[in-house]
Design a protein around this motif. Structure first.
Motif, PDB file in Angstrom:
ATOM      1  N   ASN A   1       6.876   7.740   0.705  1.00 49.21           N
ATOM      2  CA  ASN A   1       6.320   8.572   1.041  1.00 49.21           C
ATOM      3  C   ASN A   1       6.355   8.517   2.686  1.00 49.21           C
ATOM      4  O   ASN A   1       6.755   8.514   3.475  1.00 49.21           O
ATOM      5  N   CYS A   2       5.331   7.237   3.252  1.00 47.97           N
ATOM      6  CA  CYS A   2       5.378   7.938   4.821  1.00 47.97           C
ATOM      7  C   CYS A   2       6.125   5.722   5.286  1.00 47.97           C
ATOM      8  O   CYS A   2       6.284   5.040   6.433  1.00 47.97           O
ATOM      9  N   ASP A   3       7.208   5.873   4.144  1.00 52.24           N
ATOM     10  CA  ASP A   3       8.095   4.527   4.688  1.00 52.24           C
ATOM     11  C   ASP A   3       7.695   3.425   4.991  1.00 52.24           C
ATOM     12  O   ASP A   3       8.055   2.834   5.430  1.00 52.24           O
ATOM     13  N   VAL A   4       6.386   2.728   4.332  1.00 50.95           N
ATOM     14  CA  VAL A   4       5.752   1.213   3.944  1.00 50.95           C
ATOM     15  C   VAL A   4       6.728   0.276   3.194  1.00 50.95           C
ATOM     16  O   VAL A   4       6.484   0.756   2.263  1.00 50.95           O
ATOM     17  N   PRO A   5       7.143  -0.728   3.646  1.00 54.85           N
ATOM     18  CA  PRO A   5       7.938  -1.382   3.116  1.00 54.85           C
ATOM     19  C   PRO A   5       7.193  -1.931   1.579  1.00 54.85           C
ATOM     20  O   PRO A   5       5.580  -2.229   2.202  1.00 54.85           O
ATOM     21  N   MET A   6       7.747  -2.681   0.934  1.00 58.22           N
ATOM     22  CA  MET A   6       6.600  -3.082  -0.429  1.00 58.22           C
ATOM     23  C   MET A   6       5.880  -4.288   0.297  1.00 58.22           C
ATOM     24  O   MET A   6       5.595  -5.235  -0.506  1.00 58.22           O
ATOM     25  N   SER A   7       6.959  -5.227   0.674  1.00 55.41           N
ATOM     26  CA  SER A   7       6.883  -6.322   1.214  1.00 55.41           C
ATOM     27  C   SER A   7       5.026  -6.234   2.417  1.00 55.41           C
ATOM     28  O   SER A   7       4.767  -7.394   1.387  1.00 55.41           O
TER      29      SER A   7
END
Length: 224
Positions: free
Chosen positions: A214-220
């Motif tokens: 939802n916050c567009d934080v990449p899994m990386s």
């Protein structure tokens, strides 16, 4: 003999009759929609009471301003961190759960009334108390005996609790809650404790991953 037609002023024009029927239809649909919305709201509140992750997350956030990225300081921008903390708050977690409840209600409309009755009779309240007791035990180190909580319950609350965890008719509801069949009345205390710890970690991780999406934080960022 010719029959006299009724005076036109005493007849209801067809267009008006159709309009009235259409309005009845609209009002009926709105009433059903309002009822459905109320049921979704109530179900969401009960499930949040049962699994109060939002409250637990806020406790963690209050204890550490860098949570939930305390192990990766500086990995994301401040606005992204703020977004994550918002999603993992009481309100944020409720929004997540409500989306799941809405999807459940669309395909299980006939079950909503009985599901709500079961949860509101005590299952949500008792399990929520047990869960928070476990959290407090970990924080303080003081052991809490689940029996001390259960013995304060009413027979109706106990019946609700037992039915929720054992009745196959509520398999879908247990899945919606996120519990599934991980816990059960036919398992030992040790088995349920172990399963409960794994379940709690899994549900917290799921909430974290949804928040990152939802916050567009990449899994990386989790692997850097």
């Amino acid at each position: 003999m010719t029959m006299r037609q009724p005076h036109s002023s005493k007849r209801i024009p067809v267009s008006i009759a159709v309009t009235v029927l259409a309005l009845f239809s609209v009002f009926g649909a709105q009433a059903a929609s309002l009822k459905g919305t109320a049921e979704v709201e109530q179900m969401t509140d009960l499930l949040v009471e049962m699994l109060p992750f939002g409250h637990i997350f806020e406790m963690a956030a209050k204890a550490d301003p860098k949570w939930p990225m305390q192990e990766k300081p500086g990995a994301i921008k401040p606005e992204k961190l703020s977004c994550l903390r918002g999603e993992l708050s009481t309100d944020g977690y409720r929004r997540m759960k409500m989306a799941e409840v809405k999807a459940y209600a669309e395909t299980n409309t006939s079950r909503m009334k009985s599901d709500l009755e079961l949860l509101s009779n005590g299952a949500s309240l008792l399990f929520g108390k047990l869960m928070m007791a476990g959290v407090e035990s970990e924080r303080s180190g003081a052991q809490v005996d689940p029996a001390d909580i259960m013995k304060q319950a009413t027979p109706e609350q106990m019946m609700s609790f037992v039915t929720f965890f054992s009745d196959p008719n509520y398999t879908g509801l247990r899945k919606l809650a996120g519990i599934g069949d991980a816990l059960g009345m036919n398992k030992s205390v040790g088995e349920n404790e172990s399963a409960g710890e794994q379940l709690g970690a899994s549900l917290a991780t799921q909430a974290m991953l949804k928040a990152m999406t939802n916050c567009d934080v990449p899994m990386s960022v989790l692997f850097e």
